[in-house]
Scaffold this motif. Structure first.
Motif, short mmCIF file in Angstrom:
data_model
loop_
_atom_site.label_atom_id
_atom_site.label_comp_id
_atom_site.label_asym_id
_atom_site.label_seq_id
_atom_site.Cartn_x
_atom_site.Cartn_y
_atom_site.Cartn_z
N ALA A 2 0.86 -1.29 0.08
CA ALA A 2 0.01 0.04 0.06
C ALA A 2 0.80 1.30 0.03
CB ALA A 2 -1.11 0.03 1.30
N ALA A 3 1.78 1.18 0.79
CA ALA A 3 2.94 2.43 0.83
C ALA A 3 3.65 2.54 -0.37
CB ALA A 3 4.04 2.21 1.73
N ILE A 4 3.88 1.55 -1.13
CA ILE A 4 4.61 1.62 -2.56
C ILE A 4 3.45 2.18 -3.67
CG2 ILE A 4 5.57 0.18 -4.70
CD1 ILE A 4 6.52 -1.76 -2.50
N ALA A 5 2.21 1.70 -3.22
CA ALA A 5 1.20 2.06 -4.33
C ALA A 5 0.95 3.49 -4.13
CB ALA A 5 -0.13 1.36 -4.00
N LEU A 6 1.21 4.45 -3.05
CA LEU A 6 1.09 5.63 -3.15
C LEU A 6 1.54 6.61 -4.36
CD1 LEU A 6 1.57 6.43 0.73
CD2 LEU A 6 -0.62 6.54 -0.66
N LEU A 7 2.66 6.01 -4.70
CA LEU A 7 3.44 6.52 -5.94
C LEU A 7 3.33 5.96 -7.16
CD1 LEU A 7 6.66 7.67 -4.09
CD2 LEU A 7 4.66 9.05 -4.50
N ALA A 8 3.10 4.64 -7.07
CA ALA A 8 3.17 3.77 -8.39
C ALA A 8 2.11 4.31 -9.37
CB ALA A 8 2.82 2.37 -7.96
N PRO A 9 0.74 4.49 -8.92
CA PRO A 9 -0.11 4.86 -10.09
C PRO A 9 0.64 6.22 -10.76
CG PRO A 9 -1.35 4.55 -8.01
CD PRO A 9 0.26 4.47 -7.65
N GLY A 10 1.06 7.16 -10.08
CA GLY A 10 1.62 8.21 -10.69
C GLY A 10 2.64 7.86 -11.78
N ALA A 11 3.62 6.87 -11.16
CA ALA A 11 4.80 6.62 -12.07
C ALA A 11 4.02 5.49 -13.30
CB ALA A 11 5.53 5.49 -11.35
N GLY A 12 2.89 4.95 -13.24
CA GLY A 12 2.30 4.14 -14.41
C GLY A 12 1.94 5.05 -15.49
N MET A 13 1.12 6.26 -15.07
CA MET A 13 0.48 7.21 -15.90
C MET A 13 1.58 7.96 -16.77
SD MET A 13 -2.89 8.65 -13.90
CE MET A 13 -1.99 8.99 -12.48
N ALA A 14 2.71 8.27 -16.01
CA ALA A 14 3.82 9.16 -16.39
C ALA A 14 4.24 8.28 -17.60
CB ALA A 14 4.86 9.69 -15.65
N ALA A 15 4.65 6.95 -17.40
CA ALA A 15 5.32 5.93 -18.28
C ALA A 15 4.25 5.77 -19.35
CB ALA A 15 5.60 4.61 -17.63
N ALA A 16 2.98 5.65 -19.16
CA ALA A 16 2.20 5.58 -20.35
C ALA A 16 2.17 6.75 -21.37
CB ALA A 16 0.70 5.46 -19.88
N GLU B 264 15.92 6.45 -8.33
CA GLU B 264 16.54 5.41 -7.93
C GLU B 264 16.68 5.22 -6.51
OE1 GLU B 264 19.19 5.92 -12.15
OE2 GLU B 264 20.08 6.23 -10.08
N LYS B 265 16.89 6.19 -5.66
CA LYS B 265 17.07 6.25 -4.11
C LYS B 265 15.93 5.51 -3.55
CE LYS B 265 18.40 8.96 0.13
NZ LYS B 265 18.70 10.22 0.14
N GLN B 266 14.68 5.89 -4.05
CA GLN B 266 13.54 5.29 -3.46
C GLN B 266 13.53 3.79 -3.77
OE1 GLN B 266 10.61 7.78 -5.29
NE2 GLN B 266 10.63 9.47 -3.58
N LEU B 267 13.89 3.61 -4.89
CA LEU B 267 13.94 2.03 -5.32
C LEU B 267 14.84 1.33 -4.26
CD1 LEU B 267 13.69 2.15 -8.94
CD2 LEU B 267 11.87 1.69 -7.39
N GLU B 268 16.03 1.83 -3.89
CA GLU B 268 16.87 1.27 -3.28
C GLU B 268 16.36 1.09 -1.57
OE1 GLU B 268 21.35 3.03 -5.16
OE2 GLU B 268 20.57 3.53 -3.16
N ILE B 269 15.70 2.11 -1.20
CA ILE B 269 15.04 2.17 0.04
C ILE B 269 13.98 0.90 -0.01
CG2 ILE B 269 13.44 3.30 1.55
CD1 ILE B 269 14.94 5.64 0.75
N LEU B 270 13.12 0.55 -1.10
CA LEU B 270 12.31 -0.20 -1.13
C LEU B 270 13.01 -1.60 -1.16
CD1 LEU B 270 9.33 -1.16 -1.65
CD2 LEU B 270 9.88 -0.77 -3.99
N LYS B 271 13.88 -1.93 -1.91
CA LYS B 271 14.66 -3.04 -1.60
C LYS B 271 15.25 -3.36 -0.33
CE LYS B 271 18.81 -5.19 -3.80
NZ LYS B 271 19.99 -4.94 -4.55
#
Length: 698
Positions: free
Chosen positions: A22-36, A365-372
């Protein structure tokens, strides 16, 4: 803390992984729309949009927390000033006028060239009016009219000053004048040039405000001409100050649902008078995430800056250019800007945004490292899963022992009819336990399906960002899915085992029926035991009444009388674990008799092991009052693990207590998330109210 009946816990690992997703999903929808759209993902814009979502839902405390992350951690971002404006507006909505006033003045001080300054000054005057300081409000609006001529905010301020003409050099209240006349340099001012048109200097000496001439003619009704991309909510936000007034516009202009507008359609504005049509409403803040907003809002009557003949149209899927191409593009744009003297603020701001996109990519990239790192930490929790299964097995054994004890109590019935009813009730209870296990199975299947769907969405969003991260997450999610499949199979086998035990208990029930003749011989002994049991029940009922009265007195803010009621319950029924726990929690709240409180909790745990989770929460709060924060965290985390997941108020209380401990340890991030969890679990309880208060304090 009060206790409740025990029930089977949902595995805590599933809850933790769902919270992480759920915490990841806070930012994931915006990333998906930007990528689209082929655009670079801006996490700050996504965070700002999340704050807007909370604001629109009326969750102002949560919106303030999210907007503070934008304004404090990203002061150079183009949305920092808008975030500060939204924070002040949220305080205004919540009725905190002092905080709203400070927020608007701080915005004008830190970002004097921001496009939100006119609106902030307009709202500052409204706050001063509500605070009863009409003279200061008049000064603020007069300053707004003089220094931001042509803006919509200035026109609204002019309408709120009937019969008063804007002075040549109006003065402001001391705090607001200092904020605008002598701003402190911010990070954004150190790195961004100011391309605003020159404004009139601010006078530091009070100037008398002359009276305006009387108005002899009544102006025509104000009308707005609809442009492409407009909606009733945008027009209401720009001209009436709130998107919530779109229905008022629709009713005033007789526009039926779904409130569609045509380009060129004229919309009458209630309560507004003007001899000319109103300008186009500005775009909403959600469109600024991928557009270059101007440093200042142009006056409505000012013509748009001319388009350069050689500049190509801006691509929605822009990506950072190579260094050589970037230098060539920057030189070309700078040369074109130097040839013209005005109208190029938007181009200069866009150029700065291009240079920031590279830094935004590093933030991702830093956020992805934190998620890892977070997912790696989840792996370390697998060892605890085995312990949880062992505890569940022990718990089932305790249930079995309890069933045997209840069967022995059936011997206390006084006649054959009561014996038969008790056996039927026991059979119904066994059926209910079987149904509860089946419900647990269905719940686990639904949670597994929902978790798999959420994990799939997360993979799709991050596939558009970095291929290497996609490979890593694919492998990790496959492992997680296999683990949950194994959990599901284990639960199915456990359910089959429980069904077999139920069958055996049915056989025991039939054997009990055959022993009915022997029970008649024990009638005389049973009657004597019934008399003694009745006396025990009378004592237990008196203790329960005293305990209920103690809880009511504690909620009513009468700790002294509540303490007497708890002691009365213990005098009547000395082994009442709930009364011991309640008295211990009362001592902790009153910060007295902490040694006695700790002994009461330990005795309650020994008497009632089933309620250990609730008693550990009280023990953790006692450690917190003693400032033994490490021991408090150990006890509270153990309480969180033992309290059933369906007891939402009790789990919300534990989250609030953990948040208070982290707040005392100055770990605001962990305290923030535990307060949020407390609000989500029990939004209408006293724990949610206390958590919101602590979030405001953070």
């Amino acid at each position: 803390m009060p206790t409740m009946s025990n029930s089977v816990d949902v595995p805590l690992r599933i809850i933790r992984v769902a919270a992480l997703v759920a915490a990841i999903a806070l930012l994931a929808p915006g990333a998906g729309m930007a990528a689209a759209r082929g655009e670079p993902f801006d996490p700050v814009s996504a965070l700002y949009e999340k704050g807007n979502e909370y604001f629109r839902r009326g969750a102002y405390a949560s919106a303030i927390s999210v907007f503070q992350l934008v304004s404090e951690n990203h002061p150079e971002h183009v949305l920092a000033s808008e975030a500060m404006f939204s924070i002040a507006s949220a305080h205004h909505k919540m009725g905190d006028l002092a905080a709203a006033r400070g927020g608007y003045e701080e915005l004008a001080r830190r970002y004097p060239a921001a496009s939100a300054v006119p609106d902030a000054l307009l709202q500052l005057g409204s706050v001063l009016t509500e605070m009863g300081d009409g003279a200061e409000a008049r000064k603020v609006w007069s300053y707004l009219i003089e220094n931001h001529k042509g803006s919509i905010a200035a026109k609204i301020a002019q309408q709120r000053l009937p019969g008063v003409e804007a002075p040549a050099s109006p003065t402001l209240p001391v705090a607001a004048e200092r904020a605008i006349a002598t701003p402190a340099p911010s990070k954004a001012e150190k790195h961004e040039p100011d391309h605003r048109p020159p404004e009139s200097p601010v006078s530091h000496e009070p100037v008398a405000i002359p009276a305006a001439p009387s108005v002899t003619g009544e102006p025509e009704e104000a009308v707005y001409v609809v442009k492409k991309g407009d909606s009733l909510s945008k027009i209401a936000k720009a001209l009436l100050g709130s998107t919530d007034r779109y229905k008022e516009l629709a009713k005033y202009n007789k526009i039926p649902p779904p409130y569609t507008l045509d380009v060129g359609q004229k919309v009458r504005i209630p309560g507004r008078k003007s001899k000319s049509e109103l300008p186009t409403a500005p775009p909403p803040a959600s469109e600024w995430a991928h557009a270059a907003p101007p440093k200042t809002r142009l006056p409505p009557s000012a013509p748009a800056p001319p388009s350069p003949p050689a500049a190509p149209p801006e691509s929605p899927g822009w990506q950072p250019l190579p260094s050589d191409a970037m230098e060539q593009a920057v030189g070309s744009i700078q040369k074109w800007v130097d040839e013209r003297s005005e109208g190029y603020d938007a181009l200069q701001t866009r150029l700065l945004e291009l240079q920031r996109d590279v830094r935004a990519q590093k933030v991702i990239e830093k956020q992805l490292e934190i998620l890892k790192a977070q997912l790696e930490a989840e792996k370390q929790q697998n060892a605890r899963l085995k312990q949880e299964l062992i505890e569940q097995t022990t718990r089932l054994k305790e249930i079995k022992d309890k069933n045997l004890s209840m069967l022995s109590q059936l011997e206390g019935l006084t006649d054959a009819a009561e014996r038969s009813k008790a056996m039927q009730a026991r059979a119904a209870e066994l059926d209910a336990q079987l149904w509860a296990h089946k419900q647990k199975m269905e719940t686990l299947e639904k949670q597994n399906a929902a978790l798999s769907e959420t994990l799939q969405k997360m993979r799709d969003a991050f596939d558009a960002q970095i291929a290497l991260v996609k490979i890593y997450y694919d492998s990790e999610l496959v492992k997680a899915r296999d683990e949950y499949t194994w959990r599901l199979d284990t639960t199915t086998k456990e359910l089959a085992r429980l069904r077999e035990e139920t069958r055996k208990k049915d056989e025991s029930l039939n054997e009990l029926k055959r022993d009915y003749a022997d029970l008649m011989k024990k009638t005389a002994s049973i009657q004597r035991d019934a008399i003694a049991d009745k006396q025990t029940k009378v004592s237990a009922e008196a203790a329960r009444q005293a305990l209920d009265r103690a809880k009511d007195l504690r909620r009513a803010g009468k700790p002294g009388e509540a303490e007497m009621a708890y002691k009365e319950a213990l005098n009547v029924y000395p082994d009442n674990a709930d009364a011991m726990n309640g008295l211990a929690y009362l001592y902790a709240e009153e910060k007295k008799n902490l040694d006695d409180a700790e002994k009461l909790v330990e005795r309650a745990i020994a008497i009632d092991p089933q309620g250990r989770g609730y008693y550990l929460d009280t023990l953790g709060w006692i450690h917190f009052v003693r400032t033994a924060y490490a021991a408090a965290l150990d006890a509270l985390h153990e309480a969180h693990r033992r309290i059933p997941v369906e007891d939402l108020p009790a789990r919300a209380a534990v989250h609030f207590h953990i948040g208070k401990v982290y707040q005392a340890l100055a770990d605001k991030d962990k305290a923030f998330f535990h307060f949020i969890d407390s609000i989500k679990l029990a939004p209408r309880t006293r724990w949610a109210t206390l958590s919101e208060r602590e979030l405001d304090a953070l």
